[in-house]
Design a protein around this motif. Structure first.
Motif, PDB file in Angstrom:
ATOM      1  N   GLY A   1      -4.114  -0.781  27.300  1.00 35.97           N
ATOM      2  CA  GLY A   1      -3.129  -1.101  26.269  1.00 35.97           C
ATOM      3  C   GLY A   1      -1.854  -1.718  26.780  1.00 35.97           C
ATOM      4  N   ASP A   2      -1.951  -2.489  27.851  1.00 33.33           N
ATOM      5  CA  ASP A   2      -0.732  -3.063  28.441  1.00 33.33           C
ATOM      6  C   ASP A   2       0.021  -3.958  27.463  1.00 33.33           C
ATOM      7  N   TYR A   3      -0.722  -4.662  26.597  1.00 37.56           N
ATOM      8  CA  TYR A   3      -0.060  -5.632  25.723  1.00 37.56           C
ATOM      9  C   TYR A   3       0.850  -4.961  24.696  1.00 37.56           C
ATOM     10  N   LEU A   4       0.680  -3.673  24.476  1.00 35.65           N
ATOM     11  CA  LEU A   4       1.507  -2.956  23.517  1.00 35.65           C
ATOM     12  C   LEU A   4       2.839  -2.512  24.103  1.00 35.65           C
ATOM     13  N   GLU A   5       2.966  -2.561  25.409  1.00 36.69           N
ATOM     14  CA  GLU A   5       4.214  -2.149  26.046  1.00 36.69           C
ATOM     15  C   GLU A   5       5.300  -3.199  25.788  1.00 36.69           C
ATOM     16  N   GLU A   6       6.483  -2.740  25.440  1.00 45.50           N
ATOM     17  CA  GLU A   6       7.594  -3.659  25.217  1.00 45.50           C
ATOM     18  C   GLU A   6       8.381  -3.935  26.491  1.00 45.50           C
ATOM     19  N   SER A   7       8.293  -3.050  27.455  1.00 46.53           N
ATOM     20  CA  SER A   7       8.988  -3.233  28.720  1.00 46.53           C
ATOM     21  C   SER A   7       8.161  -4.119  29.657  1.00 46.53           C
TER      22      SER A   7
ATOM     23  N   SER B   1      13.880  -7.324  18.272  1.00 45.04           N
ATOM     24  CA  SER B   1      14.916  -7.319  19.303  1.00 45.04           C
ATOM     25  C   SER B   1      14.567  -6.450  20.509  1.00 45.04           C
ATOM     26  N   GLY B   2      13.599  -5.539  20.360  1.00 44.38           N
ATOM     27  CA  GLY B   2      13.210  -4.689  21.486  1.00 44.38           C
ATOM     28  C   GLY B   2      11.943  -5.133  22.177  1.00 44.38           C
TER      29      GLY B   2
ATOM     30  N   ILE C   1      14.760 -11.800  28.293  1.00 44.34           N
ATOM     31  CA  ILE C   1      15.922 -12.657  28.053  1.00 44.34           C
ATOM     32  C   ILE C   1      17.211 -11.896  28.332  1.00 44.34           C
ATOM     33  N   SER C   2      17.289 -10.669  27.846  1.00 44.57           N
ATOM     34  CA  SER C   2      18.484  -9.853  28.072  1.00 44.57           C
ATOM     35  C   SER C   2      18.689  -9.577  29.555  1.00 44.57           C
ATOM     36  N   ASP C   3      17.607  -9.220  30.260  1.00 49.34           N
ATOM     37  CA  ASP C   3      17.717  -8.930  31.693  1.00 49.34           C
ATOM     38  C   ASP C   3      18.090 -10.177  32.492  1.00 49.34           C
ATOM     39  N   ALA C   4      17.769 -11.355  31.941  1.00 46.23           N
ATOM     40  CA  ALA C   4      18.102 -12.612  32.613  1.00 46.23           C
ATOM     41  C   ALA C   4      19.490 -13.120  32.233  1.00 46.23           C
TER      42      ALA C   4
ATOM     43  N   VAL D   1      18.796 -15.056  19.392  1.00 45.93           N
ATOM     44  CA  VAL D   1      19.433 -15.480  18.139  1.00 45.93           C
ATOM     45  C   VAL D   1      19.019 -14.640  16.928  1.00 45.93           C
ATOM     46  N   PHE D   2      17.920 -13.885  17.062  1.00 42.50           N
ATOM     47  CA  PHE D   2      17.394 -13.152  15.894  1.00 42.50           C
ATOM     48  C   PHE D   2      17.398 -11.648  16.158  1.00 42.50           C
ATOM     49  N   LYS D   3      18.491 -11.153  16.708  1.00 43.21           N
ATOM     50  CA  LYS D   3      18.579  -9.734  17.060  1.00 43.21           C
ATOM     51  C   LYS D   3      18.510  -8.823  15.833  1.00 43.21           C
ATOM     52  N   ARG D   4      18.740  -9.377  14.666  1.00 45.62           N
ATOM     53  CA  ARG D   4      18.711  -8.531  13.473  1.00 45.62           C
ATOM     54  C   ARG D   4      17.304  -8.053  13.119  1.00 45.62           C
TER      55      ARG D   4
END
Length: 386
Positions: A192-198, A262-263, A270-273, A278-281
């Motif tokens: 299930g790696d594809y489900l990880e957000e990190s 956003s998560g 992108i955040s770590d870089a 633009v669509f954080k909402r």
């Protein structure tokens, strides 16, 4: 880890429980399931698995949690029998006899993880051979079976490959392959790696592949090295950085433009870089489809446009999306696609090898978002549209 502990404590277990065949189910046992309560490996970044065992046994149990989108309180299990040990009483998942030597991989990310731990030569069957980037698999086209895709699988070929294990994945539910594999007596495990957000959470699934192949320590050490390299790249971005470029993502699909939450994996990169999305909402937990007009308004705000599809260059982009020809990122030449490493048939190594190389993906993004921060060098997974 509280979530994992609750699942281990007795939530719904799916797997090969309905069958009485040797490879899936349990036989007369000399131990109890409760005996396997030592945590052999608890992931630090991933949330979808844990490896359990017993100090008196070399055998182990891999627990995979909620392995498809929308799954709730689902646990699938695999018992790896070592030293002739049999599955414990009460175990109702799949069973393999010893380390997996012959593997059918239904996802290209499985291949990347096996390659990262030096076990890609154990792959005897794949899904979509022509779309796989891995050089070992490409070189073995005459001996590695292409078993087809979920919904159109060549089970006769799978049987002829004599696999120890089939690695599955689920999208919106359990794989349609489950029932037939159980009938054939072929064990399986969901990856299930594809489900990880990190990004690091995805990479940590290589430890599961390490456990399956008897290379857990090598896989764990490899993941530690990946995590350190990722953190080293992340540290290139000063915490007090003055400018975080705004980033637009993806390209239209029909009349809609799908934008991740956003998560999500890509937004975290992108955040770590050192970028800003633009669509954080979108805090919904899943991608949201917006119409072209809203996508244009968002793209107009962005400094950089990433994952812009398979456009050959800016001229083609302007022809196909004329409304977007005047936005800032296009005018500044700051449009990038993540398809630099594509196979002739359209396979994309970003979605294969990129899973175990999050540090390289992150370095690409740092180069794109902050080009003056590090010495200039070629991008690896990305290309700039010219």
């Amino acid at each position: 880890m509280l979530y994992i502990k609750k699942l281990i404590a007795g939530l719904v277990v799916l797997g090969c429980a309905a069958t009485a065949i040797v490879s899936c189910g349990h036989s007369a046992a000399t131990s109890y399931l409760s005996d396997f309560n030592d945590t052999i490996y608890a992931p630090s970044e991933a949330g979808g698995f844990v490896i359990m065992g017993n100090k008196s046994h070399r055998s182990s149990i891999i627990n995979v949690f909620n392995p498809w989108q929308g799954a709730d309180s689902v646990v699938t299990k695999l018992f790896i029998s070592r030293d002739g040990e049999i599955a414990p009483d009460g175990f109702d998942g799949c069973v393999i006899d010893g380390d997996a030597r012959r593997i059918v991989a239904m996802s290209s990310t499985d291949i990347a993880m096996l390659d990262a731990i030096g076990a890609v030569d154990r792959v005897v069957g794949v899904s979509g051979l022509e779309y796989i980037s891995n050089p070992h698999i490409s070189a073995g086209r005459d001996t590695i079976g292409d078993v087809g895709f979920d919904g159109s699988v060549n089970y006769e070929l799978i049987v002829s490959l004599n696999p120890d294990l089939v690695l599955l994945y689920g999208i919106n539910g359990a794989s349609s392959m489950e029932r037939k594999l159980e009938e054939l007596g072929i064990p399986y495990l969901y990856i299930g790696d594809y489900l990880e957000e990190s990004p690091l959470g995805k990479a940590e699934w290589m430890v599961v592949l390490g456990e399956l192949t008897g290379l857990r320590d090598k896989a764990a050490d490899g993941f530690i090295a990946i995590r350190q390299r990722y953190e080293d790249v992340k540290a290139l971005i000063p915490e007090s950085i003055a400018s975080r470029p705004l980033v637009m993502l993806n390209a239209p699909y029909g009349d809609s433009w799908f934008l991740p939450p956003s998560g999500s994996y890509m937004v975290r990169l992108i955040s770590d870089a050192g970028g800003d999305y633009v669509f954080k909402r979108n805090i919904s937990g899943s991608s949201v489809a917006v119409d072209i007009e809203e996508a244009y308004m968002l793209a107009s705000q962005a400094d950089v446009w990433l994952n812009a599809g398979d456009m050959a260059g800016l001229q083609q982009l302007s022809r196909q999306l004329p409304k977007f020809a005047d936005i800032k990122s296009v005018g500044d030449g700051k449009v990038f696609s993540n398809d630099r490493r594509r196979t002739p048939s359209g396979g994309n190594d970003f979605f294969e090898g990129g899973v175990v190389n999050p540090d390289i993906v992150l370095l690409d993004l740092v180069k794109i978002l902050h080009p003056g921060l590090i010495p200039e060098s070629d991008l690896y997974y990305y290309r700039q549209l010219q």
